[in-house]
Design an enzyme around this catalytic site. Structure first.
Site, PDB file in Angstrom:
ATOM      1  N   CYS A 138     -15.640  -0.691  13.068  1.00 55.45           N
ATOM      2  CA  CYS A 138     -15.562  -1.593  13.172  1.00 55.45           C
ATOM      3  C   CYS A 138     -14.501  -1.646  13.729  1.00 55.45           C
ATOM      4  CB  CYS A 138     -15.718  -2.630  11.915  1.00 55.45           C
ATOM      5  SG  CYS A 138     -14.213  -2.757  10.962  1.00 55.45           S
ATOM      6  N   LYS A 146      -3.184  -7.148   2.397  1.00 58.97           N
ATOM      7  CA  LYS A 146      -2.148  -5.650   1.776  1.00 58.97           C
ATOM      8  C   LYS A 146      -1.084  -5.479   2.493  1.00 58.97           C
ATOM      9  CE  LYS A 146      -5.106  -3.992   5.755  1.00 58.97           C
ATOM     10  NZ  LYS A 146      -6.777  -3.085   5.736  1.00 58.97           N
ATOM     11  N   ARG A 156       0.745  -1.450  -0.036  1.00 57.13           N
ATOM     12  CA  ARG A 156       0.496  -0.335  -0.516  1.00 57.13           C
ATOM     13  C   ARG A 156       1.015   1.755   0.067  1.00 57.13           C
ATOM     14  NH1 ARG A 156      -5.511  -1.087   1.916  1.00 57.13           N
ATOM     15  NH2 ARG A 156      -5.886  -3.165   0.720  1.00 57.13           N
ATOM     16  N   CYS A 208     -18.594   2.970   4.117  1.00 57.67           N
ATOM     17  CA  CYS A 208     -17.777   1.737   4.341  1.00 57.67           C
ATOM     18  C   CYS A 208     -19.047   0.555   4.095  1.00 57.67           C
ATOM     19  CB  CYS A 208     -17.377   2.129   5.397  1.00 57.67           C
ATOM     20  SG  CYS A 208     -16.370   0.806   5.724  1.00 57.67           S
TER      21      CYS A 208
END
Length: 642
Positions: free
Chosen positions: A499, A232, A146, A460
């Site tokens: 979350c 990732k 990333r 989201c």
């Protein structure tokens, strides 16, 4: 741990999809031409590698009751190593979010920008425009490296900062996808005019031997191969003593090491950090990166390739909740990891160089660059760049960009620096900020200044509770509570996420709210201001309506028992979760008017002995309901005795 990919094992559907995607082309290349307003599930997975997530307006879910169709749109994220945003790119983003998005920009916690609300039919136009204006979105999402972070500050008289920015760009180039799908799909094969990568980077990527990916010799993707990474991979570069990048939270972190003449010697290397987790799943963990040694600058590319190759070959490709690099370190330990690393980089790493303690700095306000020019740090609450009553931040940034053509640099904590300001420009730029209602750092409530929230609702798809939209009122209530307790000057790092995936890095905060249900949050305590220590879970569910009731006992205990100069996070860490819980369970509402240490206290607390079974049931209920034992017992007794 999954077996080495050299010995094939069962893999997830996503892994099969990546392998069959023709190096990230299909099925996006065909689905862009259909008439659907959305991508398929396969398309969504590959779309991430190009910097975009498909989303639904979750506020619109209520419309389902009326039989209306879901509203699909795309979030697009920039890849901006070190947070550098050329002025041309910023103006392009500003216009694109108005024409094709929701009229706002959102800074990320990894020094990029996001545009929300782009319709599928406009996605190609937006990506092409970004790319032709010195930007990119490739690698901003997906199972690859990333955005590489670095300190945002442009100190020209401190070479360490220049090295950090330089290598953030070079490492981002080293680990960028090479197969060309991005340009084929979004620019019809045209390679945009962008800065050419350094020859040393090209040579290092293609070099076989040290750090070479064992299964990918002569591959189009010499580091990643056909399946790319299991998940990732995040990299940050820090300067000694400056933890503005939250270095311990990254899969791989480098710390710049220079000699007495400020020449770059190499990097201290840290591995295995990561914050994503899931509620009620103890197999998912939060973890800080650990030091593995020092690497001279001539070998840094080979070591990076080797570390990435270990994750590629040994990361779990079956269970995506278990596939981040941190699980290798957690299960192997550092010593075994270094042994396996020798198979890819056959030179034992030197001992790490000694470093000063890391401190967090946000660099808000006016500062000298060290070359006669200035930069100004601008706070962006929760990262949202917009115009609203009393604050025309979007207008201010656009006017500064159009008038002075100065580049911006995004910070890892949602803020932005305007750089290269000459002395005779300072007054005009400050006047623009004042006119648009942009506050100086000393005018911002410190609870707000040192807070972060993820976007959560309505965009989201993973959110289970509010975050960005809820945090301002939560902080206002906390401030009011602190004032009522005589702690009006107190501040601490507060973070909120919708979350447990941890996009706003809540698990490093002194006080964190992690969404666990609608309007309910798991509470974490005990991180520190400098982001060098993990917090710990305290309450499983605290309803937002019970905020004051839940936090008052903690703040009273802190007020009465803190050491001189001790911060809230340090206090919680010193006392420990069990001690904090015990105090709260015995807390009597209204006691906050008196110090526990006052000799004149007259209150009497009656106690009843419970069986172990009853006590365990009661303790479990406390964790589930986010309240105290006292409240549960009194409510139960009142109901029973009626």
């Amino acid at each position: 741990m999954t077996n080495n990919l050299l010995n094939p094992v069962k893999i997830s559907k996503v892994e099969v999809l990546k392998q069959k995607s023709n190096f990230l082309r299909g099925p996006i290349n065909t689905e862009l031409k259909d008439n659907n307003p959305f991508f398929s599930q396969d398309g969504i997975q590959i779309l991430k590698f190009h910097g975009s997530y498909q989303q639904k307006d979750r506020d619109f879910d209520k419309a389902k009751e009326k039989g209306e169709d879901a509203q699909y749109s795309m979030m697009l994220r920039t890849r901006s190593p070190g947070g550098l945003i050329p002025w041309q790119l910023y103006l392009a983003l500003d216009k694109l979010c108005d024409k094709y998005g929701n009229h706002t920009l959102r800074t990320t916690t990894r020094q990029g920008f996001q545009i929300h609300g782009i319709l599928k039919q406009n996605l190609k136009t937006v990506i092409a425009d970004i790319t032709r204006n010195m930007g990119s979105t490739v690698g901003a999402c997906g199972d690859i490296n990333r955005n590489v972070m670095a300190p945002a500050v442009p100190f020209k008289d401190k070479p360490e900062y220049n090295y950090a920015r330089e290598y953030a760009i070079k490492i981002a180039d080293l680990l960028a996808p090479q197969a060309g799908a991005y340009y084929d799909i979004w620019l019809d094969g045209e390679v945009a005019v962008t800065a050419t990568e350094a020859p040393e980077v090209t040579e290092a990527r293609n070099r076989q031997g040290d750090g070479t990916a064992k299964t990918n010799i002569n591959s189009i993707e010499p580091i990643y191969g056909t399946q790319y990474l299991p998940r990732k991979f995040k990299i940050a570069i820090a300067v000694p003593g400056d933890n503005s990048v939250d270095l311990y939270t990254n899969d791989l972190a480098l710390v710049v090491i220079t000699n007495a003449n400020h020449e770059l010697e190499g990097f201290n290397v840290y591995v295995g950090g990561g914050l994503g987790r899931a509620h009620h799943n103890d197999a998912t963990i939060v973890r800080l990166a650990e030091s593995i040694g020092f690497v001279p600058v001539a070998k840094i590319y080979d070591v990076i390739k080797a570390i990435v190759a270990v994750q590629r070959d040994y990361g779990d490709r079956h269970n995506r909740r278990h596939s981040r690099f941190k699980y290798i370190l957690e299960e192997w330990g550092v010593e075994k990891f270094k042994e396996v690393l020798l198979e890819y980089f056959p030179t034992k790493l030197a001992a790490p160089r000694e470093l000063p303690p890391f401190k967090y700095q946000d660099y808000l306000g006016w500062h000298e660059q060290g070359d006669g020019k200035y930069f100004v740090g601008i706070a962006i609450e929760n990262g949202r760049v917009s115009d609203r009553e009393g604050l025309q931040l979007k207008t201010a940034l656009r006017e500064i960009c159009e008038t002075f053509h100065h580049d911006f640099v995004l910070t890892p904590n949602h803020n932005l620096l305007v750089t290269e300001i000459t002395a005779d420009e300072k007054e005009t730029i400050q006047a623009i900020l004042d006119r648009c209602g942009v506050l100086a750092p000393d005018k911002i409530d410190t609870l707000v200044r040192y807070s972060m929230a993820c976007p959560a609702f309505p965009t989201c798809g993973l959110a289970i509770a509010e975050s960005e939209r809820a945090l301002p009122s939560v902080l206002a209530r906390i401030r009011q509570l602190l004032v009522s307790l005589g702690l009006e000057n107190e501040t601490f790092v507060t973070r909120m996420t919708g979350c447990p995936n941890g996009c706003a890095r809540p698990y490093m905060a002194e006080l964190a709210f992690v969404g666990s249900a609608a309007d309910e949050y798991q509470i974490w305590l005990g991180g520190n201001f400098d982001s060098t220590r993990l917090a710990k879970p305290y309450i499983q569910r605290l309803h937002i309506n019970d905020l004051e009731k839940g936090l008052e006992p903690l703040f009273v205990y802190f007020r009465n028992q803190r050491l001189s100069g001790e911060g809230f996070g340090d206090f919680c860490d010193r006392k420990g979760i069990e001690d904090l819980t015990r105090y709260v369970e015995n807390y009597v509402a209204g006691d906050h008017q008196n110090s526990e240490q006052d000799s004149g206290r007259k209150d009497i607390r009656h106690r009843v002995t419970l069986s172990k079974r009853s006590y365990d049931l009661l303790k479990n209920a406390v964790g589930q309901k986010g309240t105290s034992m006292k409240d549960i017992v009194e409510a139960a007794l009142e109901q029973y005795l009626k």
